[in-house]
Design an enzyme around this catalytic site. Structure first.
Site, PDB file in Angstrom:
ATOM      1  N   ARG A 264       2.489   0.764  10.136  1.00 24.65           N
ATOM      2  CA  ARG A 264       1.826   1.337   8.897  1.00 24.65           C
ATOM      3  C   ARG A 264       3.021   1.132   7.995  1.00 24.65           C
ATOM      4  O   ARG A 264       3.979   2.210   7.913  1.00 24.65           O
ATOM      5  CB  ARG A 264       1.390   2.927   8.908  1.00 24.65           C
ATOM      6  CG  ARG A 264       0.622   3.236   7.729  1.00 24.65           C
ATOM      7  CD  ARG A 264      -0.033   4.628   7.945  1.00 24.65           C
ATOM      8  NE  ARG A 264      -0.902   4.903   9.006  1.00 24.65           N
ATOM      9  CZ  ARG A 264      -2.199   4.598   8.801  1.00 24.65           C
ATOM     10  NH1 ARG A 264      -2.747   4.450   7.616  1.00 24.65           N
ATOM     11  NH2 ARG A 264      -3.039   4.708   9.850  1.00 24.65           N
TER      12      ARG A 264
ATOM     13  N   ARG B 167       1.056  -6.306  12.501  1.00 29.94           N
ATOM     14  CA  ARG B 167       0.423  -5.716  13.610  1.00 29.94           C
ATOM     15  C   ARG B 167       0.289  -6.805  14.786  1.00 29.94           C
ATOM     16  O   ARG B 167       0.409  -6.465  15.929  1.00 29.94           O
ATOM     17  CB  ARG B 167      -0.968  -5.260  13.322  1.00 29.94           C
ATOM     18  CG  ARG B 167      -0.869  -3.989  12.450  1.00 29.94           C
ATOM     19  CD  ARG B 167      -1.816  -3.042  12.189  1.00 29.94           C
ATOM     20  NE  ARG B 167      -1.607  -1.861  11.488  1.00 29.94           N
ATOM     21  CZ  ARG B 167      -2.588  -0.911  11.366  1.00 29.94           C
ATOM     22  NH1 ARG B 167      -3.829  -1.065  11.620  1.00 29.94           N
ATOM     23  NH2 ARG B 167      -2.312   0.028  10.600  1.00 29.94           N
TER      24      ARG B 167
ATOM     25  N   SER C   7     -10.213  -6.688   9.906  1.00 29.79           N
ATOM     26  CA  SER C   7     -11.274  -5.653   9.325  1.00 29.79           C
ATOM     27  C   SER C   7     -12.250  -6.867   8.975  1.00 29.79           C
ATOM     28  O   SER C   7     -11.876  -7.644   7.874  1.00 29.79           O
ATOM     29  CB  SER C   7     -11.064  -4.520   8.670  1.00 29.79           C
ATOM     30  OG  SER C   7     -12.154  -3.712   8.381  1.00 29.79           O
TER      31      SER C   7
ATOM     32  N   ARG D 292       0.792  -1.218  -0.100  1.00 29.86           N
ATOM     33  CA  ARG D 292       0.097   0.113  -0.035  1.00 29.86           C
ATOM     34  C   ARG D 292       0.889   1.134  -0.012  1.00 29.86           C
ATOM     35  O   ARG D 292       1.809   1.383   0.614  1.00 29.86           O
ATOM     36  CB  ARG D 292      -0.899  -0.087   1.128  1.00 29.86           C
ATOM     37  CG  ARG D 292      -1.894  -1.367   1.078  1.00 29.86           C
ATOM     38  CD  ARG D 292      -2.713  -1.269   2.341  1.00 29.86           C
ATOM     39  NE  ARG D 292      -3.674  -2.375   2.243  1.00 29.86           N
ATOM     40  CZ  ARG D 292      -4.445  -2.603   3.207  1.00 29.86           C
ATOM     41  NH1 ARG D 292      -5.046  -1.851   4.189  1.00 29.86           N
ATOM     42  NH2 ARG D 292      -5.246  -3.916   3.133  1.00 29.86           N
TER      43      ARG D 292
ATOM     44  N   GLU E 216      -6.353  -1.188  15.234  1.00 27.97           N
ATOM     45  CA  GLU E 216      -6.914  -2.251  14.345  1.00 27.97           C
ATOM     46  C   GLU E 216      -6.009  -3.219  14.057  1.00 27.97           C
ATOM     47  O   GLU E 216      -4.767  -2.980  13.457  1.00 27.97           O
ATOM     48  CB  GLU E 216      -7.405  -1.516  12.921  1.00 27.97           C
ATOM     49  CG  GLU E 216      -8.157  -2.296  12.227  1.00 27.97           C
ATOM     50  CD  GLU E 216      -8.393  -1.780  10.569  1.00 27.97           C
ATOM     51  OE1 GLU E 216      -8.762  -0.570  10.865  1.00 27.97           O
ATOM     52  OE2 GLU E 216      -8.517  -2.365   9.624  1.00 27.97           O
TER      53      GLU E 216
END
Length: 442
Positions: free
Chosen positions: A290, A404, A365, A275, A362
RNA sequence: GGAGAGGUGACCGAGUGGUCGAAGGUGCAUGACUGGAAAUCAUGUGUACCCGUAAGGGUACCGCGGGUUCGAAUCCCGCCCACUCCGCCA
């Protein structure tokens, strides 16, 4: 993608439902409705003329075989005008249909009626918590400090190679990443009934359109190109790095009509995810949170519409099981209408506790897309032999984001001496039970 | 990189510019036969959109886009895709 016909027949209803997401989303419907209505009118007119032309051509077929050449010639001349008009209308119609499609592709999904109202992240609803919040008799360190001290995380060398938002994992850190992937896949495949899939990491634009990343979120993607000769189209053969396994795995069944008896289909896939995080400048700049590249195990389900709601609960429980087996403290929150991802109609986020920051972040999801993705990607099923095909419902969830998860383990399982006590579930995969400073990075 | 042969319905596979939504087969559905099944026989089986409460009617679709023509699955051009052989490569 929403159903254009539904937008026409129930414009106010759809607008109101979309309005729960945002005023902008609701507004985006106006242009769609206008174009769709214009299209419908033009379709009627075009088809009438086409029918007329077709009938005339039937007569021509007979005339062509008759000896009356003069009649044939005369009729042929007369038909030229009709054909011209048909062609003009067909061209206009094609443009209008492309316009409707283009507009519709940019409209987000309608939030499910059960989704709570809200204006943003702060209105998400915590549904439950899991695991015990670890207690520390020292100030818990941030994962990047823990990891660097252990010698398993190396941000400086990653920056040398690739720039910011990349990480090199050393020694037991690298092994831990691999252990987590294997552990998660094994859990989903052996205990939750998922079929393991290993998909391509580079995909065509159509695949991204199918799941909803394109056309709206091109900026978040890494796009590749092939070497082309000067003068050739540089776009030819362009591929995108997958931002999530959702893209290749969901599109596995694009343009297919599945056997209803085979549903639900459940797939688990490990892929790295890429990403560009455009627009996230300055956020989470330190550490693994991130990254431009991270690993994720994704679980994806194709189900019949009537089971969609229950399937979301099931899928969420499967993702949650990973956190439970690892003994990590987390909570489950239901996203409010305003915070929903564009393709989703209902989403639960799993958020893991990060003691150094005192927040939940998070880590998964889990979303139910209804038929939104299925319509874009043309994924259908036949409920019974002979029955009309219907759109499936698609669901997916991270199970889990591996980077994460590693962060959460480093933070929640850290000890005062800088070591990290690994969750028992990982011992067989790791061959060790602790990460110890001075030994872990080699 | 060189050479070649292709893209047709759920699937396989034929197709002469008009009567082709498209032969034939497989699969599937229903019926007959059977104690039941297999086999066999008969019939029926594409998708999307438009009009219509419905029954039904209409239109489009033979990889995609353009062109020729009164008329294109069929002829011409461009693009995309996948395949075979050789070479190179992990």
């Amino acid at each position: 993608m929403l159903d254009a016909r539904q937008v026409l027949t129930d414009l106010e209803g759809v607008r109101a439902a979309l309005g729960r997401r945002s005023a902008e989303a609701a507004r985006s419907l106006d242009a769609v409705a206008e174009a769709a209505e214009a299209r419908r009118r033009l379709v009627g007119e075009t088809e009438r003329l086409q029918a007329e032309r077709n009938q005339a051509n039937q007569e021509m077929s007979a005339l062509a075989r008759s000896p009356d050449r003069a009649a044939f010639e005369a009729r042929r001349e007369a038909l030229k005008g009709l054909s011209e008009r048909v062609k003009v209308l067909e061209t206009e119609l094609a443009e209008l249909e492309a316009r409707v499609e283009g507009l519709l592709l940019a409209v987000p999904n309608v939030p499910h009626e059960s989704v709570p109202a809200g204006h943003g992240e702060e209105d998400n609803v915590v549904v439950r918590t899991g695991g015990e919040r670890p207690a520390f008799d020292f100030e818990p360190a941030a994962h990047f400090d823990v990891g660097v001290r252990l010698g398993i995380l190396d941000f400086e060398r990653a920056a040398k190679l690739s720039g910011a938002r990349f990480t090199v994992l050393w020694g037991l850190g690298a092994r831990l990443e691999r252990a987590l992937v294997s552990f998660m896949l094994d859990l989903h495949v052996r205990e939750h009934g998922y079929t393991e899939v290993y998909p391509p990491f580079l995909v065509r634009a159509e695949a991204l359109r199918g799941t909803g990343q394109l056309p709206k979120f091109e900026a978040d993607l890494f796009k590749t190109h092939r070497h082309v000769e000067p003068g050739a189209d540089p776009e030819s053969g362009a591929l995108y790095l997958v931002p999530t396994a959702e893209v290749p795995v969901t599109n596995l069944h694009a343009d297919e009509i599945l056997d209803g008896a085979a549903l639900p289909l459940a797939y688990a896939a490990y892929t790295p995810c890429f990403r560009s995080e455009a627009g996230a400048h300055g956020r989470d700049v330190r550490g693994l949170i991130r990254q431009h590249q991270f690993d994720k195990v994704e679980i994806v389900r194709f189900v019949s519409p009537e089971h969609g709601a229950a399937e979301l609960e099931r899928l969420t429980a499967h993702a949650e099981a990973v956190l439970q087996r690892l003994g990590l403290h987390y909570r489950v929150s239901e996203l409010c209408a305003a915070d929903l991802g564009g393709s989703s109609q209902k989403t639960y986020d799993l958020e893991v506790w990060l003691p150094s920051q005192g927040v939940y972040r998070e880590i998964s999801s889990c979303s139910w897309f209804g038929d939104y993705q299925a319509r874009r990607a043309a994924i259908r099923y036949r409920p019974e032999p002979k029955a009309k095909p219907r759109l499936v419902h698609t669901l997916n969830g991270s199970g889990l984001a591996v980077g994460r998860t590693l962060v959460a383990i480093l933070e929640q399982c850290q000890r005062a001496d800088g070591s990290v006590e690994l969750p028992a579930a990982l011992h067989p995969y790791m061959g060790v039970e602790r990460l110890v400073p001075g030994a872990a990075g080699r």
